[in-house]
Structures are given as structure tokens and as C-alpha cells.
Design an enzyme around this catalytic site. Structure first.
Site, mmCIF file in Angstrom:
data_model
loop_
_atom_site.group_PDB
_atom_site.id
_atom_site.type_symbol
_atom_site.label_atom_id
_atom_site.label_comp_id
_atom_site.label_asym_id
_atom_site.label_seq_id
_atom_site.Cartn_x
_atom_site.Cartn_y
_atom_site.Cartn_z
ATOM 1 N N SER A 178 36.258 37.277 34.430
ATOM 2 C CA SER A 178 36.206 36.085 35.263
ATOM 3 C C SER A 178 37.592 35.756 35.775
ATOM 4 C CB SER A 178 35.664 34.908 34.445
ATOM 5 O OG SER A 178 35.799 33.689 35.138
ATOM 6 N N TYR A 191 35.068 29.327 26.817
ATOM 7 C CA TYR A 191 34.748 30.418 27.730
ATOM 8 C C TYR A 191 36.025 31.075 28.266
ATOM 9 C CZ TYR A 191 32.846 32.710 31.923
ATOM 10 O OH TYR A 191 32.506 33.621 32.890
#
Length: 331
Positions: A138, A151
Site C-alpha cells: 500500500s 494497518y
């Protein structure tokens, strides 16, 4: 003989879209996720393309379960050619409201889930000296944002583990392709079922991409030699901005990071949360933001056609130099 791909997080979101992309080009697919009903639905969709699809209910946080799933794939489908790590879990909340158990579980799924996948894939690929492993990262692995600390931390850890493994593969002269695909905001069901302590529904930070866009990038990564793929201009911008002015990014995210991720729509009292148990329901690849989502990425186009673009730029540069020389020496 058909090639075989294993895809984690295959029940919904990017993982489910990735199953479809691989099935479209003839891969037999093994689908790993927790909810068996949704896995079977995804497998049925893949079989429409004439391929074999093997759903295996698996919690990627459990190494033994991942290892057993791989053995099942090899015995029922054949040698694994591609392993794609997509599965993740997260918590939308400030750090002060996250419990140790929640942080542990999200890390086990998001970080250790990919570590387990890499380790198991290597076990099967190394003796054959071939294969591809694609880790889904990401932009948040490079530029963390508020409300997603667990995360962001897990995605950063995946990047570190992947880079270490890559050097080891080079040292051992193994012909195993290891790639990381870093994603922007994607329209998936996670914003309806992720653990959320904000009191309001979560949303991705615009611009948003449909899950088929990263799915195509993942397929490309599995079949081409790329160290890393940054998908979408928002990913490129976030990574480069953090390298140039991280302190400025800190302040901007402190100001805008909350409102950019939380809607004004109240969260139902009994809202589903998939952190510890899978959420039942007919969820597919896409979430509720399709009206705002993009279906393509210019950055992915340029990466797919990298060699042609480099050749074109080199040709253009050569023509420019030749033109300047012609003018200078009056040829």
C-alpha cells in the site's frame, strides 16, 4: 498444462477480483479465505471461465493452516506457479482506543499472513527453481495516516520482509519472481466490515479505484519482472511527498486525515466487524463507492509498456540531438 495460482483474501475485495483476472487468462485458482460460503461463490464465478477452482477455508494468521492449504493445492491441482498475498484486517480508530488484542490480531492477519504465504510458497517453489510471489502492499507502507496505525505498521513490515527475502533469492540464485504491488484507495467491502470505533462509517480517501484495477496489476506483476509497482498517481504522490517533506505531510494529515476517512453517516450499533470472525453476507469484489471510483490507472499503463516507453523516449532524445547537430554543423 494450466498454471496454478493461489490467492489469499479471495472471498471479497481485491482478492476476489484477482481470482477472476487469473481465471480469465486460464489459470487454475486456489482461493484462500475464512468464509466458506463466499469462497464457494467466488470459485463458482472462476469456473465460468473453464478453469478449475479450489476454495479452501483458511485463516492466514495460522501458519499450519496455510501450509496445509498449500499441500492440498499441490495434491489436487498441481504445482503452485503463483502465490498472491492479499488478505488483511484492520481497525479504524486512534491508537488510544485500540486494544492489545485488536492490534495483535490485525498484525497477525495483515503482516504475518503475508509472511506465512511467502514461507509456504518458497517451500514449494524452491525445489523447482521457478514461481512468482506477489505481495499486496500500500501507499500507506510509505506514508502512514491517522486512524490506521495497525494497518500502516503491518504494510511497512511487509515491505521490510519482502526486501530482505528478495536479496536472499538473489544470493541463492533462485529464479523466483518476488514483486510488491502498492495500492491506492480501492472500492472494496472493507469499509463496511472493518473494525470501526469512530462512530461513523469509514470511506476510502479519493481518488478511489475499482478492485479490478489492482487485480490487473497483480496479474501483470506475476507474469513480468518488476521489483515493485506503484499503482495510481495517489500512490506515487504519497510516496514521493513523504520522501521530500515528511514533516509537512504529518501536519497535513493531522489536519485532514480524520475527515478524509470518515463519513457523516452514523455507524449502526451492531455494525459487522471481521477482525476476529468473518462477516457473513453476499459481499463481492466491489464496495459501495462505485459511483466515485476509477476503472483504470495511467501509472499502470506506463509500467505495462515500460520498455516501449523507454525506447520511445530514447528515440526522441536521439532525434533531438541529431536535429541540433544538423543545425549546428549545417549538414
Amino acid at each position: 498444462m494450466s498454471k496454478i495460482a493461489v490467492i489469499t483474501g479471495a472471498g471479497a475485495g481485491v482478492g476476489r477480483a484477482t481470482v477472476t483476472e487469473f481465471a480469465k487468462v486460464g489459470y487454475d485458482v486456489a482461493l484462500l479465505s475464512r468464509d466458506p460460503d463466499r469462497l464457494e461463490q467466488a470459485a463458482a464465478e472462476a469456473r465460468r471461465y473453464g478453469v478449475r477452482a479450489l476454495p479452501i477455508s483458511t485463516d492466514v494468521a495460522d501458519f499450519d493452516a496455510v501450509a496445509a492449504a498449500a499441500e492440498t493445492v499441490e495434491s489436487q491441482l498441481g504445482p503452485i506457479d503463483v502465490w498472491v498475498n492479499v488478505a488483511f484486517a484492520t481497525v479504524f480508530a486512534p491508537v488510544k482506543h485500540i486494544t492489545a488484542a485488536e492490534a495483535l490480531r490485525a498484525t497477525q492477519v495483515t503482516y504475518l499472513g503475508q509472511v506465512h504465504g511467502m514461507m509456504v510458497a518458497l517451500k514449494h517453489m524452491t525445489p523447482r527453481n521457478r514461481g512468482a510471489i506477489v505481495n499486496v502492499g500500500s501507499a500507506l507502507a510509505y506514508r502512514s495516516v491517522p486512524l490506521q496505525s495497525v494497518y500502516c505498521g503491518a504494510k511497512s513490515a511487509i515491505r521490510g520482509f519482502t526486501d530482505s527475502l528478495r536479496s536472499e533469492l538473489i544470493h541463492d540464485k533462485l529464479d523466483i519472481n518476488l514483486t510488491m504491488v502498492d495500492l491506492p484507495a480501492v472500492n472494496t467491502p472493507q469499509f463496511d466490515w472493518a473494525e470501526n470505533k469512530m462512530g461513523y462509517k469509514a470511506m476510502p480517501v479519493a481518488p478511489i479505484y475499482e478492485p479490478e484495477v489492482p487485480a490487473r496489476a497483480i496479474l501483470f506483476a506475476a507474469t513480468h519482472r518488476r521489483r515493485e509497482i506503484w499503482l495510481g498517481w495517489p500512490t506515487v504522490k504519497a510516496i514521493m511527498a513523504n520522501r521530500i517533506a515528511p514533516a509537512y505531510a504529518d501536519r497535513m494529515l493531522a489536519k485532514m486525515g480524520y475527515s478524509g476517512q470518515i463519513t457523516h453517516e452514523p455507524l449502526p450499533k451492531n455494525a459487522p466487524a471481521n477482525l476476529f470472525e468473518p462477516v457473513k453476507g453476499n459481499y463481492g469484489a466491489r464496495g459501495r463507492f462505485s459511483a466515485k471510483s476509477r476503472t483504470g490507472s495511467w501509472e499502470m499503463f506506463t509500467d505495462r509498456h515500460r520498455d516501449a516507453l523507454i525506447g520511445g523516449l530514447a528515440l526522441l532524445a536521439g532525434i533531438t540531438v541529431l536535429h541540433q547537430l544538423t543545425k549546428k554543423y549545417d549538414f
